[in-house]
Scaffold this motif. Sequence first.
Motif, PDB file in Angstrom:
ATOM      1  N   GLY A 179       0.794  -1.232   0.000  1.00  0.00           N
ATOM      2  CA  GLY A 179       0.000   0.000   0.000  1.00  0.00           C
ATOM      3  C   GLY A 179       0.820   1.272   0.000  1.00  0.00           C
ATOM      4  O   GLY A 179       0.261   2.349   0.177  1.00  0.00           O
ATOM      5  N   CYS A 180       2.135   1.174  -0.180  1.00  0.00           N
ATOM      6  CA  CYS A 180       2.947   2.401  -0.245  1.00  0.00           C
ATOM      7  C   CYS A 180       2.990   2.920  -1.672  1.00  0.00           C
ATOM      8  O   CYS A 180       3.292   2.160  -2.597  1.00  0.00           O
ATOM      9  CB  CYS A 180       4.373   2.126   0.220  1.00  0.00           C
ATOM     10  N   PRO A 181       2.730   4.229  -1.882  1.00  0.00           N
ATOM     11  CA  PRO A 181       2.816   4.782  -3.239  1.00  0.00           C
ATOM     12  C   PRO A 181       4.181   4.527  -3.893  1.00  0.00           C
ATOM     13  O   PRO A 181       4.260   4.340  -5.096  1.00  0.00           O
ATOM     14  CB  PRO A 181       2.575   6.281  -3.014  1.00  0.00           C
ATOM     15  N   ALA A 182       5.247   4.501  -3.092  1.00  0.00           N
ATOM     16  CA  ALA A 182       6.587   4.280  -3.657  1.00  0.00           C
ATOM     17  C   ALA A 182       7.074   2.854  -3.394  1.00  0.00           C
ATOM     18  O   ALA A 182       8.273   2.619  -3.237  1.00  0.00           O
ATOM     19  CB  ALA A 182       7.567   5.290  -3.078  1.00  0.00           C
ATOM     20  N   ALA A 183       6.145   1.898  -3.360  1.00  0.00           N
ATOM     21  CA  ALA A 183       6.525   0.496  -3.104  1.00  0.00           C
ATOM     22  C   ALA A 183       7.588   0.061  -4.112  1.00  0.00           C
ATOM     23  O   ALA A 183       7.479   0.326  -5.301  1.00  0.00           O
ATOM     24  CB  ALA A 183       5.294  -0.395  -3.221  1.00  0.00           C
ATOM     25  N   ALA A 184       8.641  -0.605  -3.597  1.00  0.00           N
ATOM     26  CA  ALA A 184       9.739  -1.043  -4.465  1.00  0.00           C
ATOM     27  C   ALA A 184      10.463  -2.210  -3.799  1.00  0.00           C
ATOM     28  O   ALA A 184      10.351  -2.400  -2.586  1.00  0.00           O
ATOM     29  CB  ALA A 184      10.716   0.115  -4.706  1.00  0.00           C
ATOM     30  N   PRO A 185      11.212  -2.991  -4.595  1.00  0.00           N
ATOM     31  CA  PRO A 185      11.941  -4.122  -4.003  1.00  0.00           C
ATOM     32  C   PRO A 185      13.187  -3.679  -3.235  1.00  0.00           C
ATOM     33  O   PRO A 185      13.561  -2.513  -3.282  1.00  0.00           O
ATOM     34  CB  PRO A 185      12.330  -4.968  -5.229  1.00  0.00           C
ATOM     35  N   GLY A 186      13.801  -4.638  -2.541  1.00  0.00           N
ATOM     36  CA  GLY A 186      15.079  -4.377  -1.890  1.00  0.00           C
ATOM     37  C   GLY A 186      14.962  -3.838  -0.475  1.00  0.00           C
ATOM     38  O   GLY A 186      15.967  -3.462   0.126  1.00  0.00           O
ATOM     39  N   GLY A 187      13.762  -3.829   0.084  1.00  0.00           N
ATOM     40  CA  GLY A 187      13.578  -3.241   1.423  1.00  0.00           C
ATOM     41  C   GLY A 187      13.553  -4.263   2.539  1.00  0.00           C
ATOM     42  O   GLY A 187      13.821  -5.453   2.341  1.00  0.00           O
ATOM     43  N   MET A 188      13.211  -3.780   3.730  1.00  0.00           N
ATOM     44  CA  MET A 188      13.190  -4.629   4.931  1.00  0.00           C
ATOM     45  C   MET A 188      12.021  -5.604   4.929  1.00  0.00           C
ATOM     46  O   MET A 188      10.990  -5.334   4.306  1.00  0.00           O
ATOM     47  CB  MET A 188      12.987  -3.755   6.182  1.00  0.00           C
ATOM     48  N   THR A 189      12.167  -6.673   5.671  1.00  0.00           N
ATOM     49  CA  THR A 189      11.013  -7.519   5.970  1.00  0.00           C
ATOM     50  C   THR A 189      10.280  -6.882   7.154  1.00  0.00           C
ATOM     51  O   THR A 189      10.856  -6.078   7.887  1.00  0.00           O
ATOM     52  CB  THR A 189      11.440  -8.941   6.387  1.00  0.00           C
ATOM     53  N   SER A 190       9.028  -7.270   7.341  1.00  0.00           N
ATOM     54  CA  SER A 190       8.295  -6.697   8.475  1.00  0.00           C
ATOM     55  C   SER A 190       8.898  -7.152   9.797  1.00  0.00           C
ATOM     56  O   SER A 190       8.877  -6.403  10.782  1.00  0.00           O
ATOM     57  CB  SER A 190       6.808  -7.049   8.396  1.00  0.00           C
ATOM     58  N   SER A 191       9.490  -8.359   9.862  1.00  0.00           N
ATOM     59  CA  SER A 191      10.052  -8.779  11.155  1.00  0.00           C
ATOM     60  C   SER A 191      11.322  -8.016  11.501  1.00  0.00           C
ATOM     61  O   SER A 191      11.578  -7.747  12.675  1.00  0.00           O
ATOM     62  CB  SER A 191      10.263 -10.289  11.231  1.00  0.00           C
ATOM     63  N   VAL A 192      12.106  -7.624  10.495  1.00  0.00           N
ATOM     64  CA  VAL A 192      13.296  -6.806  10.783  1.00  0.00           C
ATOM     65  C   VAL A 192      12.868  -5.431  11.312  1.00  0.00           C
ATOM     66  O   VAL A 192      13.422  -4.931  12.296  1.00  0.00           O
ATOM     67  CB  VAL A 192      14.191  -6.663   9.523  1.00  0.00           C
ATOM     68  N   LEU A 193      11.861  -4.844  10.679  1.00  0.00           N
ATOM     69  CA  LEU A 193      11.372  -3.538  11.147  1.00  0.00           C
ATOM     70  C   LEU A 193      10.799  -3.650  12.559  1.00  0.00           C
ATOM     71  O   LEU A 193      11.030  -2.790  13.412  1.00  0.00           O
ATOM     72  CB  LEU A 193      10.305  -2.997  10.173  1.00  0.00           C
ATOM     73  N   MET A 194      10.078  -4.738  12.813  1.00  0.00           N
ATOM     74  CA  MET A 194       9.496  -4.935  14.138  1.00  0.00           C
ATOM     75  C   MET A 194      10.587  -5.086  15.198  1.00  0.00           C
ATOM     76  O   MET A 194      10.497  -4.527  16.286  1.00  0.00           O
ATOM     77  CB  MET A 194       8.605  -6.174  14.141  1.00  0.00           C
TER      78      MET A 194
END
Length: 312
Positions: free
Chosen positions: A250-265
């Motif tokens: 749901g991010c307007p600038a969604a793109a590959p290469g980012g964090m997983t949700s568990s890393v952010l958590m």
Amino acid sequence: MIHLTPPGNLFQDQYVTRASELLRTWQGEVVHSYGLIGVPLAKSSISHSGAHLAPAAFRQSLSSFTTYAVESGCDLQRERIIDFGDIAMHTTDVTESHKRIKDTVYELLQENEKLFPIIIGGDHSVSYPAIAAFQQARGKTAVIQFDAHCDVRNLQDGGVTNGTPFRKLLEEKHIEGDYLYQVGIRNFVNSEAYVHYVKQAGVRMVTMEEVETVGIQSVIQSILKEVGEKAEHLYVSLDMDVLDQAYAPGCPAAAPGGMTSSVLMEALNLIARSPLFSGIDIVEVDPSVDFRSMTSKLSAYLILSLLTKRMK
Ligand code: CA
């Protein structure tokens, strides 16, 4: 015999408290803990964005979860999140909307000394007035910005947008460069000029490669150590596009290469224990392109997780 329930009634289980029940509408009382402030501004977005719909989607998403954290045994059911509602945005004037955000956040922080603001954008431009107000009301503040982008675009090409919040904060001296930590910056969505700009300003930039090689725990612990030595407060600005597009569609600038949700958590859970941590914004969620409310639900889940870690 008729069998009816009120319209929109959710299934009720007497042994379950829904996280949405933590919300209490503000009645003008002094707030000593968490306060939700919706900032439905998306007209400052460079790309098409329905991020103004995110505060309502966030509130709705809380009803998907219970208050009980099975891992720690903590139950949030006695916590309260006071819902201040949404800041009324000007229909067309972004500068006026930013002024309203700054004035409102500043006044709420001044009148509620122990308020921990949970600010739900909106696009990332809202962090400029929100952080300026926070710094002015609370004092020396360090900021951890989770983001794919540096957000220091020049102001000549497009004026004040969701690409400029940290440029404005730095140029107007609301925060010093060495009080800003950008975590999750990644390839092919930034330019050399802006990386050069943040480095010149003394900003600590942590790329996704560094997150992956050093590990999020070490990254955050070293930032918290530095912050503890110089700041009075720590504010987190969470642009959900720090996540890989697989986790945040749901991010307007969604793109590959980012964090997983568990890393952010994991990162947020470490920050949650810091005594200096005293405010957060979550931005750049567009419910109109989200898939099965995944990104809004993740925002709600991250806040619940963070609240649990902060429980004494
Ligand atoms: Ca951003």
